[in-house]
Scaffold this motif. Sequence first.
Motif, PDB file in Angstrom:
ATOM      1  N   ASN A  33       0.870  -1.179   0.000  1.00 16.01           N
ATOM      2  CA  ASN A  33       0.000   0.000   0.000  1.00 16.01           C
ATOM      3  C   ASN A  33       0.904   1.226   0.000  1.00 16.01           C
ATOM      4  O   ASN A  33       1.416   1.649   1.028  1.00 16.01           O
ATOM      5  N   THR A  73      -1.704   9.941  -1.091  1.00 15.40           N
ATOM      6  CA  THR A  73      -2.894   9.144  -1.375  1.00 15.40           C
ATOM      7  C   THR A  73      -2.484   7.705  -1.703  1.00 15.40           C
ATOM      8  O   THR A  73      -1.345   7.433  -2.064  1.00 15.40           O
ATOM      9  N   SER A  74      -3.443   6.782  -1.595  1.00 16.68           N
ATOM     10  CA  SER A  74      -3.132   5.352  -1.682  1.00 16.68           C
ATOM     11  C   SER A  74      -3.009   4.843  -3.114  1.00 16.68           C
ATOM     12  O   SER A  74      -3.754   5.255  -4.009  1.00 16.68           O
ATOM     13  N   LEU A  89      -8.895   1.162  -7.094  1.00 19.87           N
ATOM     14  CA  LEU A  89      -9.599   1.813  -5.987  1.00 19.87           C
ATOM     15  C   LEU A  89     -10.715   2.693  -6.526  1.00 19.87           C
ATOM     16  O   LEU A  89     -10.670   3.148  -7.677  1.00 19.87           O
ATOM     17  N   SER A 117      -7.700   7.369   0.498  1.00 18.67           N
ATOM     18  CA  SER A 117      -6.934   6.499   1.395  1.00 18.67           C
ATOM     19  C   SER A 117      -7.607   5.143   1.517  1.00 18.67           C
ATOM     20  O   SER A 117      -8.783   5.060   1.856  1.00 18.67           O
ATOM     21  N   ALA A 118      -6.847   4.102   1.257  1.00 17.30           N
ATOM     22  CA  ALA A 118      -7.327   2.730   1.418  1.00 17.30           C
ATOM     23  C   ALA A 118      -6.577   2.086   2.574  1.00 17.30           C
ATOM     24  O   ALA A 118      -5.357   2.218   2.678  1.00 17.30           O
ATOM     25  N   TYR A 143     -11.406  -4.097   2.879  1.00 16.01           N
ATOM     26  CA  TYR A 143     -10.644  -2.867   3.047  1.00 16.01           C
ATOM     27  C   TYR A 143     -11.603  -1.685   3.087  1.00 16.01           C
ATOM     28  O   TYR A 143     -12.743  -1.758   2.620  1.00 16.01           O
ATOM     29  N   SER A 144     -11.131  -0.614   3.672  1.00 17.24           N
ATOM     30  CA  SER A 144     -11.927   0.608   3.792  1.00 17.24           C
ATOM     31  C   SER A 144     -11.324   1.689   2.915  1.00 17.24           C
ATOM     32  O   SER A 144     -10.092   1.779   2.787  1.00 17.24           O
ATOM     33  N   PHE A 145     -12.179   2.486   2.303  1.00 13.88           N
ATOM     34  CA  PHE A 145     -11.713   3.585   1.458  1.00 13.88           C
ATOM     35  C   PHE A 145     -12.388   4.871   1.897  1.00 13.88           C
ATOM     36  O   PHE A 145     -13.588   4.891   2.211  1.00 13.88           O
ATOM     37  N   THR A 146     -11.628   5.957   1.913  1.00 12.85           N
ATOM     38  CA  THR A 146     -12.176   7.248   2.322  1.00 12.85           C
ATOM     39  C   THR A 146     -11.368   8.377   1.705  1.00 12.85           C
ATOM     40  O   THR A 146     -10.249   8.180   1.222  1.00 12.85           O
ATOM     41  N   SER A 147     -11.945   9.562   1.711  1.00  8.39           N
ATOM     42  CA  SER A 147     -11.227  10.789   1.367  1.00  8.39           C
ATOM     43  C   SER A 147     -11.939  11.921   2.095  1.00  8.39           C
ATOM     44  O   SER A 147     -12.884  11.694   2.856  1.00  8.39           O
TER      45      SER A 147
END
Length: 716
Positions: free
Chosen positions: A367, A373-374, A391, A396-397, A411-415
């Motif tokens: 990662n 950023t991921s 993604l 962000s992952a 997995y979790s993803f956000t921004s």
Amino acid sequence: MNRTVNILVLAVLTTACQEQKKTIDPAPTMTLLPYPETKKGEVIDNHFGTEVPDPYRWLENDTAADTKAWVKAENKVTNHYLAQIPFRDAIYKRLEKLWNYEKFSAPFKEGNYTYFYKNDGLQNQSVLYRQKGDDGEVEVFLDPNTFSEDGTTSLAGIAFSRDGSLVAYQLSEGGSDWRKVVVIQAEDKSVVGDTLMDVKFSGLAWRANDGFYYSSYDKPKEGSTLSGVTDQHKLYFHKLNTPQKEDQLIFGEASMPRRYIGGYLTEDERFLVITAANATSGGELYIQDLSRPGSPIMSVVDNFEKDHAVIDNNGSTLFIYTNLHAPNGKIVTVDAGNPTPENWVDLIPETKNVLNVSTGGGKIFANYLKDATSFVQQYDRSGKLERTIDLPDVGSASGFGAKKEDKELYYSFTSYVYPPTIFRYDIASGESTLYKASGVNFDPTRYESKRVFYTSKDGTKVPLIITYKKGLELTGTNPTLLYGYGGFNISLSPSFSTSNIVLLEQGGVYAVANLRGGGEYGEKWHLAGTKLQKQNVFDDFIAAAEYLISEKYTSSDKLGIAGGSNGGLLVGAAMTQRPELFKVAFPAVGVLDMLRYHKFTAGAGWAYDYGTADDNEEMFQYLYGYSPYHRLKEGTAYPATLVTTADHDDRVVPAHSFKFAARLQAYHGGTNPVLIRIETKAGHGAGKPTAMVIAEQADKWAFFFQNTGTSYITQP
């Protein structure tokens, strides 16, 4: 329904929406009670011939009656001020409404059960649930809301034995880093043995079903439990159904003191891995082959210069993450029989992007951070790249961890504009499918984030991510909050904040600067913001503020700055070096006395980043020059300031904030309020109950809008 009726219905709905929105202006005048008359002592320290007065040294005694009386008096002044802000209650209600939705964690499998955390909305602590298979009945496994009446006791860590039949979990009371450990049978939740006491900075690592490894310090003999120095960490093995006093010391003692020691097992439980360090960066690495009774603890790395971790094994082959000769990180392999660095073989070489790594399903997940950023890639165990994971957006992952036999992971993803969303990932095919979408009341299509690069004082290009409502006009009048951290190799990658919705929906701007001292660009970026280079961090932050003003996102009258812990130091330094640049400052649980930070708890371990005033005269003078507590100047007009801390913070002790606030109030030459908000039965931040979080955030935004002269428009 005919056209006339349709028009009438539309008119009624429009009127209803208009009635639900109301503009509340800041109070034209605010009454500020006199600041408490804080007594001054006669303490003077001599550093290399320089005398440094410390009149508020007495506030370091957090258990003293006069300190408690001072806390009560300061909170009275702060609460009186905040209670006058006309939109404070409206903001609280808005936050409570925004927070009130179901929140889920990614599930994980242990034994015959699948476990997951869920919060119904406003529960103070998230509840751990479980079910058998995908269709089994869901039941509560652990409900931390029952641990204390006020929700201030939290579940601070949990570990299952390899077969899932035994569970050890940690309890934190009032947010303290000191923990208790309870062991139960997973099936019927019956308690096994006694509760372990006084565990700190520890994981829990089961060895078969016999017991587990954990780390802790001896309780301080001098100072209070919360502030006394803790500098000799030890790794123990606790055998089930035996007294804690009989626990076996595995590593760490007076003959080889280490400030931070951790122990964990490889998934097959063959190797005990021990990490040992005296600072927050760099450490030794050891292994013990538990498949061979009586085998010694072997040194893998015998110095504190770089960072290393065993991430997996295949029989006697170890997979190691390291930044040795690779500032951005790489993966190497080595045979456990001869594991020292000269025998390491690169498996996944260093790239231009910073590496974080996890494993699952027999694969390695790299990662990478690419401009904060991921960017995630999947490798097999021979180091062959299998795919780059697609993604859902730029952000962000996190996650990508599972057991070796698992076929899927989560997995979790956000921004900043993408609420946390959980995806199920098929390891064989690489296909991601939505598992749980966020239920927060937020429309991402109305907002945008953009990354820019601005120039710091010395010409360094620094990334800044700016988030705002689409269609924002650059008039220089938008209320703006600038956030930063800049330390300890920690990277600020994009993440969603429910609290920040309050700012964005009012037409405000949220900006995050990826400062030097962090880990966004690897070890070089980190080191450029440490010790005698620490001023680079403050210069980067100040330059971010100047960029936002020059590009007309905001102005000094509308700009606030915020940061916590090391970020609290950042805010304290920025507001004392450039007080005219900011209207509002939020130094949270900050390291604010740079001459004495290493005298409390495990603070001496931060010296890798800061250096100490005891090192040499040059280091002392450098720290003395920017230490926020010492930088305050009498008669200076400072920004409107709300210092925040908590009485159970045993990470960055509240004395930092107490002393800074006392001197700030004594020296402040302007009309802006300079206040301190001291939470009780809370610590550095982790485990804080929801009700307490919402109340603190409501006070922050109310203070911000009031002091930037921003009207608040209530939301339907």
